[in-house]
Write an enzyme that holds these catalytic residues in place. Structure first.
Site, PDB file in Angstrom:
ATOM      1  CB  THR A 132      -0.911  -0.126   1.177  1.00 57.80           C
ATOM      2  OG1 THR A 132      -1.605   1.290   1.226  1.00 57.80           O
ATOM      3  CG2 THR A 132      -0.204  -0.242   2.173  1.00 57.80           C
ATOM      4  CG  ASP A 133      -1.324   4.837  -1.061  1.00 59.46           C
ATOM      5  OD1 ASP A 133      -1.772   4.324  -0.166  1.00 59.46           O
ATOM      6  OD2 ASP A 133      -1.692   5.815  -1.822  1.00 59.46           O
ATOM      7  CD  GLU A 134      -3.543   3.448   4.354  1.00 60.02           C
ATOM      8  OE1 GLU A 134      -3.317   3.675   5.608  1.00 60.02           O
ATOM      9  OE2 GLU A 134      -4.501   3.037   3.939  1.00 60.02           O
ATOM     10  CE1 TYR A 158      -3.041  -2.363   5.772  1.00 57.80           C
ATOM     11  CE2 TYR A 158      -3.462   0.014   5.172  1.00 57.80           C
ATOM     12  CZ  TYR A 158      -3.339  -1.349   4.747  1.00 57.80           C
ATOM     13  OH  TYR A 158      -3.084  -1.623   3.583  1.00 57.80           O
ATOM     14  CE  LYS A 162       0.401  -4.735   3.195  1.00 61.87           C
ATOM     15  NZ  LYS A 162       0.268  -6.126   2.532  1.00 61.87           N
TER      16      LYS A 162
END
Length: 356
Positions: A132-134, A158, A162
């Protein structure tokens, strides 16, 4: 044959369906069927001999080892993850277990399997990790979009879990030579998305005449990627990506959350008008979540330059397809809105001043 983890979830199921529609190569689909895993997502391939579903946990090393030996996949495409920021705030342990320990288990099983392969099979094997870009943190209004070289600055349990999994994948390549690929995508939307995420939640609530909860001032910005475009990008990375590399996958659609909600309301006013009035009347601002990143934006030039991929959908075309799908699949929505889902929605939003 390829092994897909998390293939009954939102993105994983779309990938499995797209893969079987585009290629004549079987898929072994491993999913734990937690709250977001749904066999109804795969109803169209039930009975298809190219799709082998296995109910199991990616933390189960013995199961992974057995599947690899029995099925002998040429690639692992790893979607399985806990993925909802709000749930990670309420219960981070599950995110560490699945996203960190589960990825570690898969990497170790893949390393043992790959190490025992010979010749062309060993050279062709790939482990593709979907992220993810997060992991990159939050951007200011004038900051350039996330490039693959951006330092990780995760701000939620989260995104931290990741980021940890991304680091493990990188380390297994550089330490052990495992042939890995990583993709970091922006916010996905489209069919089969569990209705705790913004777009399907707004569609479901609007149709039910319930409040449309907007965190804070609604000006948090995200880049939006239609799930079918994401699946196409993953196929390209798997086929031609450079080993050990990361590819950012974005939709070139930066928009504030409030504009997303207003767009959905306008589409529903057109496609399913409410006699009570415009759907925008249901917008309700609620208390922001802790550590809410202000802006994400993806620089997807690397994947375009190296692999020729660009999204086929604009946001206007993708969101129209998405709203139409949910309108046509109300039975699916009703089935996933179980008692457990209702309890979660109530717990998350009641304290913020809205009861969706």
């Amino acid at each position: 044959m390829i092994l897909v983890t998390g293939g009954a979830g939102f993105i994983g199921a779309n990938f499995v369906l797209d893969w079987l529609a585009a290629a004549n190569e079987p898929v072994v689909n491993l999913d734990a069927l937690t709250y977001a895993g749904n066999m109804e997502n795969l109803a169209s391939v039930q009975g298809d001999g190219r799709h082998v579903f296995v109910h199991g946990d990616i933390c189960d090393r013995a199961l992974i080892d057995r599947l690899l030996v029995e099925q002998r996949p040429r690639a692992i495409v790893h979607f399985a993850a806990e993925s909802h920021v709000d749930r990670s705030i309420h219960g981070p342990a599950a995110f560490v277990r699945t996203n960190v320990e589960g990825t570690f288990t898969l990497l170790e099983a893949a390393r043992a399997y790959w190490g025992a392969l010979d010749g062309e099979a060993r050279a062709a094997f790939r482990f593709l990790h979907v992220s993810t870009d997060e992991v990159y943190g939050s951007l200011g209004p004038q900051d350039p979009p996330f490039a693959e070289t951006k330092a990780f600055e995760p701000n939620s349990p989260y995104s931290a879990s990741k980021a940890a999994s991304d680091h493990l994948v990188r380390a297994w390549h550089h330490t052990y030579g495992l042939p890995v690929l990583t993709t970091n995508c922006s916010n996905n939307y489209g069919p089969y998305q569990f209705p705790e995420k913004l777009i399907p939640l707004v569609i479901a609530n609007a149709l039910a005449g319930k409040p449309l909860p907007i965190y804070g001032d609604g000006m948090n910005v995200r880049d939006w990627l239609y799930v079918g475009d994401h699946c196409a990008a993953i196929r390209e990375v798997l086929a031609r990506g450079r080993l050990g590399e990361t590819y950012n996958v974005g939709g070139w659609n930066e928009m504030p959350n409030i504009d997303i909600v207003r767009t959905i309301c306008a589409l529903l006013d057109e496609l399913r008008p409410d006699p009570a009035g415009p759907h925008e009347r249901l917008i309700t601002y609620v208390q922001d979540r802790p550590g809410h990143d202000r802006r994400y934006a993806i620089d997807a030039r690397k994947i375009e330059r190296e692999l020729g991929w660009r999204p086929a959908e604009t946001f206007a075309s993708g969101i129209r397809k998405t709203v139409a799908w949910y309108l046509a699949n109300q039975d699916w929505v009703g089935h996933v809105q179980s008692g457990a889902y209702r309890e979660w929605i109530d717990a998350n939003y009641a304290a913020r001043g809205a009861r969706p």
